[in-house]
Design a protein around this motif. Structure first.
Motif, PDB file in Angstrom:
ATOM      1  N   ASN A 127       3.901   5.532  -4.675  1.00 37.00           N
ATOM      2  CA  ASN A 127       4.463   6.806  -4.245  1.00 37.00           C
ATOM      3  C   ASN A 127       5.460   7.248  -5.308  1.00 37.00           C
ATOM      4  N   TYR A 128       4.962   7.973  -6.306  1.00 39.12           N
ATOM      5  CA  TYR A 128       5.854   8.441  -7.374  1.00 39.12           C
ATOM      6  C   TYR A 128       6.876   9.423  -6.807  1.00 39.12           C
ATOM      7  N   ASP A 129       6.432  10.298  -5.900  1.00 39.44           N
ATOM      8  CA  ASP A 129       7.331  11.160  -5.123  1.00 39.44           C
ATOM      9  C   ASP A 129       7.279  10.706  -3.675  1.00 39.44           C
ATOM     10  N   ILE A 130       8.431  10.657  -3.028  1.00 42.26           N
ATOM     11  CA  ILE A 130       8.445  10.167  -1.651  1.00 42.26           C
ATOM     12  C   ILE A 130       7.630  11.112  -0.759  1.00 42.26           C
ATOM     13  N   PRO A 131       6.992  10.588   0.287  1.00 36.30           N
ATOM     14  CA  PRO A 131       6.173  11.429   1.175  1.00 36.30           C
ATOM     15  C   PRO A 131       7.012  12.430   1.949  1.00 36.30           C
ATOM     16  N   ASN A 132       6.323  13.461   2.455  1.00 35.75           N
ATOM     17  CA  ASN A 132       7.006  14.517   3.214  1.00 35.75           C
ATOM     18  C   ASN A 132       7.402  14.075   4.616  1.00 35.75           C
ATOM     19  N   SER A 133       6.811  12.995   5.117  1.00 38.28           N
ATOM     20  CA  SER A 133       7.132  12.507   6.458  1.00 38.28           C
ATOM     21  C   SER A 133       6.747  11.041   6.552  1.00 38.28           C
ATOM     22  N   ALA A 134       7.187  10.413   7.632  1.00 42.88           N
ATOM     23  CA  ALA A 134       6.835   9.009   7.858  1.00 42.88           C
ATOM     24  C   ALA A 134       5.340   8.845   8.077  1.00 42.88           C
ATOM     25  N   ALA A 135       4.708   9.821   8.742  1.00 40.62           N
ATOM     26  CA  ALA A 135       3.261   9.744   8.986  1.00 40.62           C
ATOM     27  C   ALA A 135       2.481   9.790   7.677  1.00 40.62           C
ATOM     28  N   VAL A 136       2.932  10.631   6.736  1.00 46.64           N
ATOM     29  CA  VAL A 136       2.254  10.705   5.433  1.00 46.64           C
ATOM     30  C   VAL A 136       2.385   9.380   4.696  1.00 46.64           C
ATOM     31  N   TYR A 137       3.543   8.716   4.825  1.00 45.28           N
ATOM     32  CA  TYR A 137       3.710   7.397   4.198  1.00 45.28           C
ATOM     33  C   TYR A 137       2.712   6.396   4.768  1.00 45.28           C
ATOM     34  N   VAL A 138       2.550   6.394   6.085  1.00 45.39           N
ATOM     35  CA  VAL A 138       1.606   5.470   6.728  1.00 45.39           C
ATOM     36  C   VAL A 138       0.194   5.676   6.193  1.00 45.39           C
ATOM     37  N   HIS A 139      -0.197   6.939   6.038  1.00 45.69           N
ATOM     38  CA  HIS A 139      -1.558   7.223   5.569  1.00 45.69           C
ATOM     39  C   HIS A 139      -1.703   6.923   4.074  1.00 45.69           C
ATOM     40  N   ARG A 140      -0.689   7.225   3.294  1.00 44.93           N
ATOM     41  CA  ARG A 140      -0.776   6.946   1.853  1.00 44.93           C
ATOM     42  C   ARG A 140      -0.963   5.457   1.585  1.00 44.93           C
ATOM     43  N   VAL A 141      -0.084   4.645   2.148  1.00 49.04           N
ATOM     44  CA  VAL A 141      -0.150   3.206   1.861  1.00 49.04           C
ATOM     45  C   VAL A 141      -1.367   2.564   2.515  1.00 49.04           C
ATOM     46  N   GLY A 142      -1.978   3.256   3.474  1.00 48.58           N
ATOM     47  CA  GLY A 142      -3.181   2.736   4.113  1.00 48.58           C
ATOM     48  C   GLY A 142      -4.417   2.810   3.256  1.00 48.58           C
ATOM     49  N   ARG A 143      -4.312   3.376   2.027  1.00 54.94           N
ATOM     50  CA  ARG A 143      -5.470   3.366   1.120  1.00 54.94           C
ATOM     51  C   ARG A 143      -5.727   1.975   0.578  1.00 54.94           C
ATOM     52  N   THR A 144      -4.737   1.070   0.633  1.00 55.57           N
ATOM     53  CA  THR A 144      -4.938  -0.316   0.256  1.00 55.57           C
ATOM     54  C   THR A 144      -4.871  -1.186   1.514  1.00 55.57           C
ATOM     55  N   GLY A 145      -5.343  -2.425   1.399  1.00 56.74           N
ATOM     56  CA  GLY A 145      -5.373  -3.314   2.560  1.00 56.74           C
ATOM     57  C   GLY A 145      -6.379  -2.884   3.600  1.00 56.74           C
ATOM     58  N   ARG A 146      -7.520  -2.322   3.174  1.00 56.56           N
ATOM     59  CA  ARG A 146      -8.530  -1.819   4.113  1.00 56.56           C
ATOM     60  C   ARG A 146      -9.268  -2.983   4.761  1.00 56.56           C
ATOM     61  N   ALA A 147      -9.629  -2.788   6.027  1.00 58.58           N
ATOM     62  CA  ALA A 147     -10.448  -3.756   6.784  1.00 58.58           C
ATOM     63  C   ALA A 147      -9.840  -5.153   6.772  1.00 58.58           C
ATOM     64  N   GLY A 148      -8.521  -5.250   6.896  1.00 64.28           N
ATOM     65  CA  GLY A 148      -7.879  -6.550   7.022  1.00 64.28           C
ATOM     66  C   GLY A 148      -7.650  -7.288   5.729  1.00 64.28           C
ATOM     67  N   ARG A 149      -7.961  -6.691   4.577  1.00 66.96           N
ATOM     68  CA  ARG A 149      -7.748  -7.385   3.304  1.00 66.96           C
ATOM     69  C   ARG A 149      -6.255  -7.530   3.030  1.00 66.96           C
ATOM     70  N   THR A 150      -5.889  -8.665   2.456  1.00 68.24           N
ATOM     71  CA  THR A 150      -4.496  -8.931   2.119  1.00 68.24           C
ATOM     72  C   THR A 150      -4.302  -8.805   0.619  1.00 68.24           C
ATOM     73  N   GLY A 151      -3.052  -8.661   0.204  1.00 70.18           N
ATOM     74  CA  GLY A 151      -2.743  -8.602  -1.220  1.00 70.18           C
ATOM     75  C   GLY A 151      -2.421  -7.230  -1.735  1.00 70.18           C
TER      76      GLY A 151
END
Length: 748
Positions: free
Chosen positions: A591-615
């Motif tokens: 997140n080079y620029d902070i998200p506009n809301s907490a919900a946007v942060y949840v969705h942004r960081v959800g692009r990694t760790g898909r389907a239970g993957r760790t790391g």
């Protein structure tokens, strides 16, 4: 004393091997996740394993019984003809035994329904909470018999006095809680819920065996209703809140496809048209849903289509069209006809002819963005919205965005255009505000009143929440980094690109990863700044790209394809890719620029760790200007680390949470609409016309060049431009003088 031990005392071979294996295994791009479920406890595992053992024992007993009674006597000292006949007899008997065992398994799956205690244990162990959102008077009494008995025990004295009992908040929540039958294995889809055999094969071919939490909870509701049996199916309107990457697409696609297959085989198969609509906020997400759906509909006879510009989805039957052209009922008047009205009949006919040739889309499932479908139904808002009489399922993916003021009118107009009385609506997202519940209830009631349908008591509205509502997934690592200035953020990002230089930093992020910015100009500027940071021997500038909504559809699809193929390692983007898009090999998000809301942060960081993957790693940079807006993100990170519960060191300390300022509701709304103002406005100017903080737009610029270097560049550019103008003016004057000199008047 052992000399070997003495010599190898300082060498730890085992730990080195372990750390090497750990470093390779913790990358989410190394392979498929072993366990796709995010939340699971020992109690739930015991119950599920016990049920699986029962099924195995039952199958083994059936096979033994068949071997004892049904196997024919074989005579090995006989002619070849008789032996071949015996072989066929054995194969037929084996086939009959297999059919009998499958029938017994089907019956046992129907008979062995869990009691309420078992259902409650499994649902609670997976952190699944199912709630009936109807008014308490509309909920049938048989749904929660146990809660009523508890209440009767506690309030015996009050009931004797015949006083009216008022439910407290806790009792009201308890009365609304439901514990439907969970799905413990994908094999139950065919055995218990009798889905299409071809659809079940397609699910198995995809390699799905263990359902995720959202699939465990929603598939029984959508296939078997609240009763948990497909025979008395009562499909509810459903609102689902589940973490990102938990398998929501599969959860709504399987029931929709099965519903359409049943419709095709029923007596109403004469009706052809769009039976289900899936609405997504972006073209990338809509395209992804179509790709996943095509894998599931193969061989079922169900057709799924992506909405494109110029498609016709409905046949209009307006009175004015009938009067104007009775012979051609399928005429489609485009919006360009209204623009060119009055220019002549020939031009109008030229506009009409191509639209007449466009056929109506013959598809069972239509996946679209809101604006595209509204334009198709209203012919680019030149006519009243057409109706969709055959649609029985409306699915809103990323529903909180679709019901946001930006898309709300378009989404609700699509909802109202679906006029079938048996329409069922399901809404899916990783974040859902409490105002969405009230909006859905009021919309359902208004629609039923407008259509003259009976009371909504028979149509349950269910909400299913997996984990904590509006929280980030616990299987990724979060880093909140203070960079002070824009130059500090750029320096920190370059350290991520060159981890060898980041000796002081403990963040190690390997490509591929995503970089999110607040605006399109900032994404373009950051891409141009990082363009040559990757060495030429590693691919150079071709390894980094920028994706935003100003690009054409072809460019966007090419960039997405190359990123999925691994040809692009780093993708700079806006919130266009923040929601729903599935990249299974993403190692991290910045997140080079902070998200506009907490919900946007949840969705942004959800692009990694898909389907239970760790790391996966999520790195968020913030500057001095961002400090008032950081607390909501810090709270989400804190909750996510508590959910992980592995005893690791927290990245968000209590002193930081206490020191960060709280944000008012007004400021939250402003941030959601405009983002951080300092990065949105081109230049900060105070009342006197000077830069407010001494830096203005220069402070928000994405660049490593100093002000002196930029000043010299601007002077050089200005000098070059001025010399060009002088040359142009001098050539113009020279041309004018030569003309004057060459003119001598008319000769006599």
């Amino acid at each position: 004393m052992d000399a070997f031990k003495l010599l190898t005392r300082s060498t730890n071979f085992k730990s080195a091997a372990q750390t090497k294996a750990k470093s390779t295994a913790r990358l989410p791009s190394t392979g498929k996740a072993a366990n796709p479920q995010l939340f699971r406890t020992a109690a739930g595992e015991k119950l599920e394993s016990a049920q699986n053992q029962k099924k195995r024992k039952r199958a083994a007993a059936a096979v033994e019984e068949a071997d004892e009674h049904d196997t024919p006597d074989l005579d090995f000292f006989q002619s070849s003809k008789r032996s071949s006949a015996a072989k066929t007899e054995v194969s037929e008997s084996a086939q009959s035994v297999q059919e009998q065992t499958t029938e017994q398994d089907d019956r046992s799956d129907e008979e062995d329904e869990m009691d309420e205690v078992e259902r409650r244990t499994i649902l609670n162990s997976h952190k699944i909470k199912v709630t009936d959102l109807r008014d308490i008077d509309d909920i049938p009494s048989q749904i929660a018999p146990e809660t009523e008995s508890k209440k009767q025990k506690k309030t015996k004295k009050k009931q004797k006095k015949d006083e009216p009992s008022v439910l407290s908040k806790k009792e009201l929540k308890r009365a609304r809680r439901l514990y439907p039958q969970p799905l413990t294995s994908f094999k139950e889809l065919r055995a218990r819920y009798k889905i299409s055999s071809r659809l079940a094969e397609n699910v198995a071919d995809q390699g799905f065996t263990v359902p995720t939490e959202v699939q465990l909870g929603t598939l029984p509701l959508l296939l078997g209703g609240l009763s948990g049996s497909s025979k008395s199916a009562e499909e509810p309107d459903l609102l689902v809140v589940a973490p990102t990457g938990s398998g929501k697409t599969l959860s709504f696609m399987i029931p929709v496809i099965n519903k359409i297959v049943r419709h095709h085989h029923s007596s109403q198969s004469d009706e052809h048209g769009i039976l289900s609509i899936v609405v997504a906020p972006t073209k990338e997400l809509a395209s992804q849903i179509v790709n996943e759906g095509r894998k599931l509909v193969a061989g079922t006879g169900v057709k799924i289509t992506l909405m494109k510009k110029g498609m016709r989805v409905v046949e209009r039957s307006d009175d004015d069209e009938k009067e104007a052209d009775v012979l051609d009922e399928n005429s489609d008047v485009s919006d360009s006809e209204d623009e060119e009205e009055g220019e002549g009949e020939e031009d109008a006919e030229k506009v009409k002819t191509p639209s007449k040739k466009i056929p109506i889309t013959k598809s069972d499932i239509l996946v679209t963005t809101p604006l595209q479908l509204v334009n198709a139904l209203s012919e680019h808002q030149t006519k009243p919205l057409a109706q969709l009489p055959l649609v029985r399922s409306l699915i809103l993916d990323e529903a909180d965005v679709l019901l946001d003021p930006l898309f709300r009118e378009q989404t609700l107009s699509i909802w109202r255009s679906c006029i079938h009385p048996d329409l069922r609506v399901s809404l899916w997202s990783a974040t859902m505000g409490s105002n969405i519940d009230d909006l859905i209830r009021s919309t359902i009631k208004e629609r039923r009143v407008e259509m003259g349908l009976p009371s909504a008591i028979q149509d349950p509205l269910i909400r299913l929440v997996v984990g904590l509502k509006d929280s980030a997934i616990p299987n990724i690592e979060h880093k909140l980094v203070y960079a002070a200035t824009e130059q500090g953020k750029l320096l920190g990002l370059r350290q991520l690109l060159h981890p060898a230089a980041a000796s002081a930093s403990d963040v190690r992020l390997r490509p591929p990863f995503l970089i999110f910015t607040q605006t399109i100009p900032r994404a373009i500027a950051l891409h141009s700044e990082l363009k040559y940071d990757i060495p030429a021997e590693a691919g150079g500038s071709s390894r980094i790209a920028v994706l935003h909504s100003d690009l054409s559809d072809t460019q966007r699809s090419e960039i997405m394809r190359d990123f999925r193929k691994g040809e692009i390692w780093i993708l700079v983007t806006t919130d266009l890719l923040a929601r729903g898009v599935d990249f299974r090999g993403i190692n991290g998000v910045v997140n080079y620029d902070i998200p506009n809301s907490a919900a946007v942060y949840v969705h942004r960081v959800g692009r990694t760790g898909r389907a239970g993957r760790t790391g996966g790693i999520a790195v968020t940079y913030y500057t001095k200007e961002d400090i008032p807006y950081v607390k909501s993100i810090a709270n989400i990170i804190d909750v996510s680390e508590k959910l992980r519960g592995d005893g690791s060191e927290k990245s968000i300390q209590k002193w930081l949470l206490d020191s960060l300022p709280d944000l008012s509701k007004k400021d939250k709304k402003e941030l959601k609409k405009h983002g951080v103002r300092a990065r949105q406005v081109s230049k900060q100017v105070d009342k006197n016309g000077k830069d407010g903080d001494g830096k203005g737009a220069r402070g928000m610029r994405i660049s490593t060049k100093s002000g002196f270097e930029r000043r010299m560049e601007n002077r050089r550019k200005g000098a070059i431009e001025a010399s060009r103008k002088r040359k142009a003016n001098s050539s113009a004057h020279a041309g004018g003088d030569s003309d004057k000199e060459s003119w001598n008047g008319l000769d006599d």
